[in-house]
Design an enzyme around this catalytic site. Structure first.
Site, PDB file in Angstrom:
ATOM      1  N   ASN A   1       0.867  -1.178   0.000  1.00 52.41           N
ATOM      2  CA  ASN A   1       0.000   0.000   0.000  1.00 52.41           C
ATOM      3  C   ASN A   1       0.905   1.229   0.000  1.00 52.41           C
ATOM      4  O   ASN A   1       1.538   1.527   1.013  1.00 52.41           O
ATOM      5  CB  ASN A   1      -0.906  -0.023   1.240  1.00 52.41           C
ATOM      6  CG  ASN A   1      -1.775   1.210   1.338  1.00 52.41           C
ATOM      7  OD1 ASN A   1      -1.850   2.005   0.404  1.00 52.41           O
ATOM      8  ND2 ASN A   1      -2.428   1.373   2.481  1.00 52.41           N
ATOM      9  N   TRP A   2       0.938   1.905  -1.131  1.00 47.90           N
ATOM     10  CA  TRP A   2       1.880   3.028  -1.254  1.00 47.90           C
ATOM     11  C   TRP A   2       1.361   4.305  -0.594  1.00 47.90           C
ATOM     12  O   TRP A   2       2.084   5.295  -0.513  1.00 47.90           O
ATOM     13  CB  TRP A   2       2.187   3.293  -2.732  1.00 47.90           C
ATOM     14  CG  TRP A   2       2.990   2.211  -3.393  1.00 47.90           C
ATOM     15  CD1 TRP A   2       3.331   0.989  -2.870  1.00 47.90           C
ATOM     16  CD2 TRP A   2       3.556   2.246  -4.698  1.00 47.90           C
ATOM     17  NE1 TRP A   2       4.076   0.267  -3.777  1.00 47.90           N
ATOM     18  CE2 TRP A   2       4.220   1.020  -4.915  1.00 47.90           C
ATOM     19  CE3 TRP A   2       3.569   3.196  -5.721  1.00 47.90           C
ATOM     20  CZ2 TRP A   2       4.890   0.721  -6.106  1.00 47.90           C
ATOM     21  CZ3 TRP A   2       4.235   2.902  -6.913  1.00 47.90           C
ATOM     22  CH2 TRP A   2       4.889   1.689  -7.093  1.00 47.90           C
ATOM     23  N   LYS A   3       0.096   4.295  -0.175  1.00 56.27           N
ATOM     24  CA  LYS A   3      -0.489   5.468   0.491  1.00 56.27           C
ATOM     25  C   LYS A   3      -0.254   6.719  -0.378  1.00 56.27           C
ATOM     26  O   LYS A   3      -0.278   6.611  -1.600  1.00 56.27           O
ATOM     27  CB  LYS A   3       0.059   5.591   1.917  1.00 56.27           C
ATOM     28  CG  LYS A   3      -0.104   4.265   2.686  1.00 56.27           C
ATOM     29  CD  LYS A   3       0.195   4.340   4.151  1.00 56.27           C
ATOM     30  CE  LYS A   3      -0.002   2.956   4.782  1.00 56.27           C
ATOM     31  NZ  LYS A   3       0.173   2.960   6.239  1.00 56.27           N
TER      32      LYS A   3
ATOM     33  N   HIS B   1      -9.104   1.026   5.457  1.00 57.69           N
ATOM     34  CA  HIS B   1      -7.788   1.248   6.060  1.00 57.69           C
ATOM     35  C   HIS B   1      -7.932   2.177   7.265  1.00 57.69           C
ATOM     36  O   HIS B   1      -8.725   3.119   7.243  1.00 57.69           O
ATOM     37  CB  HIS B   1      -6.810   1.833   5.037  1.00 57.69           C
ATOM     38  CG  HIS B   1      -5.408   1.782   5.531  1.00 57.69           C
ATOM     39  ND1 HIS B   1      -4.911   2.713   6.427  1.00 57.69           N
ATOM     40  CD2 HIS B   1      -4.415   0.885   5.311  1.00 57.69           C
ATOM     41  CE1 HIS B   1      -3.656   2.390   6.709  1.00 57.69           C
ATOM     42  NE2 HIS B   1      -3.338   1.291   6.056  1.00 57.69           N
TER      43      HIS B   1
ATOM     44  N   GLU C   1      -6.275   4.577   8.257  1.00 58.97           N
ATOM     45  CA  GLU C   1      -6.093   6.014   7.967  1.00 58.97           C
ATOM     46  C   GLU C   1      -7.364   6.609   7.382  1.00 58.97           C
ATOM     47  O   GLU C   1      -7.672   7.779   7.608  1.00 58.97           O
ATOM     48  CB  GLU C   1      -4.884   6.196   7.030  1.00 58.97           C
ATOM     49  CG  GLU C   1      -3.582   5.941   7.778  1.00 58.97           C
ATOM     50  CD  GLU C   1      -2.482   5.289   6.963  1.00 58.97           C
ATOM     51  OE1 GLU C   1      -2.526   5.334   5.719  1.00 58.97           O
ATOM     52  OE2 GLU C   1      -1.563   4.713   7.582  1.00 58.97           O
TER      53      GLU C   1
ATOM     54  N   GLU D   1      -4.772  -5.087  10.836  1.00 58.61           N
ATOM     55  CA  GLU D   1      -3.699  -4.117  11.054  1.00 58.61           C
ATOM     56  C   GLU D   1      -3.914  -3.420  12.394  1.00 58.61           C
ATOM     57  O   GLU D   1      -4.714  -2.480  12.481  1.00 58.61           O
ATOM     58  CB  GLU D   1      -3.713  -3.064   9.939  1.00 58.61           C
ATOM     59  CG  GLU D   1      -3.526  -3.638   8.552  1.00 58.61           C
ATOM     60  CD  GLU D   1      -3.005  -2.593   7.584  1.00 58.61           C
ATOM     61  OE1 GLU D   1      -2.012  -2.883   6.909  1.00 58.61           O
ATOM     62  OE2 GLU D   1      -3.563  -1.487   7.508  1.00 58.61           O
TER      63      GLU D   1
ATOM     64  N   GLY E   1       3.222   2.018  10.773  1.00 59.14           N
ATOM     65  CA  GLY E   1       4.176   3.105  10.564  1.00 59.14           C
ATOM     66  C   GLY E   1       4.934   3.493  11.822  1.00 59.14           C
ATOM     67  O   GLY E   1       5.598   4.520  11.856  1.00 59.14           O
TER      68      GLY E   1
ATOM     69  N   SER F   1       4.162  -2.389  10.206  1.00 59.29           N
ATOM     70  CA  SER F   1       5.613  -2.439  10.347  1.00 59.29           C
ATOM     71  C   SER F   1       6.233  -3.783   9.966  1.00 59.29           C
ATOM     72  O   SER F   1       7.188  -4.236  10.602  1.00 59.29           O
ATOM     73  CB  SER F   1       6.020  -2.035  11.771  1.00 59.29           C
ATOM     74  OG  SER F   1       5.602  -0.702  12.040  1.00 59.29           O
TER      75      SER F   1
ATOM     76  N   GLY G   1       3.198  -1.258   4.156  1.00 58.84           N
ATOM     77  CA  GLY G   1       3.223   0.172   3.865  1.00 58.84           C
ATOM     78  C   GLY G   1       4.630   0.622   3.510  1.00 58.84           C
ATOM     79  O   GLY G   1       5.111   0.407   2.394  1.00 58.84           O
ATOM     80  N   GLY G   2       5.317   1.214   4.481  1.00 58.16           N
ATOM     81  CA  GLY G   2       6.636   1.813   4.247  1.00 58.16           C
ATOM     82  C   GLY G   2       7.612   0.942   3.477  1.00 58.16           C
ATOM     83  O   GLY G   2       8.256   1.409   2.531  1.00 58.16           O
TER      84      GLY G   2
HETATM   85  O1  G3H Z   1      -1.391  -0.495   4.596  1.00 59.16           O
HETATM   86  C1  G3H Z   1      -0.338  -0.758   5.195  1.00 59.16           C
HETATM   87  C2  G3H Z   1      -0.242  -0.605   6.614  1.00 59.16           C
HETATM   88  O2  G3H Z   1      -0.842   0.565   7.057  1.00 59.16           O
HETATM   89  C3  G3H Z   1       1.107  -0.863   7.209  1.00 59.16           C
HETATM   90  O3  G3H Z   1       1.950   0.238   7.063  1.00 59.16           O
HETATM   91  P1  G3H Z   1       3.487   0.105   7.583  1.00 59.16           P
HETATM   92  O4  G3H Z   1       4.018  -1.154   6.961  1.00 59.16           O
HETATM   93  O5  G3H Z   1       4.164   1.337   7.068  1.00 59.16           O
HETATM   94  O6  G3H Z   1       3.415   0.013   9.066  1.00 59.16           O
END
Ligand code: G3H
Length: 249
Positions: free
Chosen positions: A9-11, A94, A96, A166, A172, A212, A233-234
């Site tokens: 997920n590149w957000k 999600h 967020e 999650e 994050g 994470s 994510g990151g």
């Molecule tokens: O969509 C992905 C998640 O929110 C995980 O994000 P993260 O891997 O940066 O903690």
């Protein structure tokens, strides 16, 4: 057998040129894997991502969609729009979206139904906040998120559902649920679905862990029996890290 899935997920990251560059690098480095590999770039780069990955095994998915068919919803994207560019899987719920854009269980239930009505696959995200975990309310919270958004679906709809657990406190933050905590919750989720439907529905749904996940912890988390992959994510923004995570499944 349940599908193994690793999704990035590149957000709100990567402009057009950066998207192209990362996808090209990922395609070139994609290892042989039994897992389905997915990436969710931003809306403005979805069409070009589909074109770039035309002959790749990587699937392009969307980060969100609106529940309405069309109309006066400035800034929103419909299921038909996604389908028209070849995107048929969408992330819904999600944390967020819940936290910053006011998406309630009720809105999410509508989104899930709208996506399924168009025969799309839904990657439904949910998970407890830190306070819920501290007060040992996390199982209740997760159960109610599932119930409110998904348990009015028919059993046959579940073939199109992917779950992504999650815990918000691990997103994050660099803090991950331990593999044991992930397994404990994933087993609880599967049992909750079995109680609401039956074991055949529960045993077929892929449940991903997100929060994470990094090259250094992916193998241990993915090694747990009820963890069917990850929503990353990151670490999905760096080709070598994402590839290492795919290799861990
Ligand atoms: O969509 C992905 C998640 O929110 C995980 O994000 P993260 O891997 O940066 O903690």
């Amino acid at each position: 057998m349940r599908s193994k899935i690793v999704a990035g997920n590149w957000k709100m990251n990567k402009n057009a040129a950066e998207t192209e560059a990362l996808l090209t690098e990922l395609s070139a480095k994609l290892p042989d894997t039994q897992a389905e590999v997915m990436v969710a770039p931003t809306f403005v780069n979805l069409s070009s991502a589909v074109r770039t990955l035309e002959s790749s095994a990587i699937e392009v998915i969307a980060q969100n969609m609106h529940f309405a068919e069309s109309g006066a919803y400035t800034g929103e994207i419909s299921a038909d729009m996604l389908l028209s560019i070849g995107v048929d899987t969408v992330i819904i719920g999600h944390s967020e979206r819940r936290a910053y854009f006011g998406e309630t269980d009720e809105i999410l239930a509508k989104k899930v139904k709208a996506a399924l009505a168009k025969n799309m696959r839904v990657m439904f995200c949910f998970g407890e906040e830190l306070e819920d975990r501290k007060s040992e309310n996390h199982f209740k919270v997760v159960e109610s998120q599932l119930k409110n958004a998904l348990f009015s679906l028919d059993a046959s709809d579940w073939g199109k559902i992917i779950l992504a657990y999650e815990p918000v406190w691990a997103i994050g933050t660099g803090e991950t649920a331990s593999p044991e905590q992930a397994q404990e919750m994933h087993a609880f989720i599967r049992k909750t679905i079995a109680d609401a439907y039956d074991t055949s529905v529960a045993n077929k749904v892929s449940i991903l862990y997100g929060g994470s996940v990094k090259p250094g912890n992916a193998k241990e988390i993915f090694g747990k029996p009820d963890v069917d992959g990850g929503l990353i994510g990151g670490a999905s923004l760096v080709a070598d890290d994402f590839v290492a995570i795919i290799e861990s499944i």
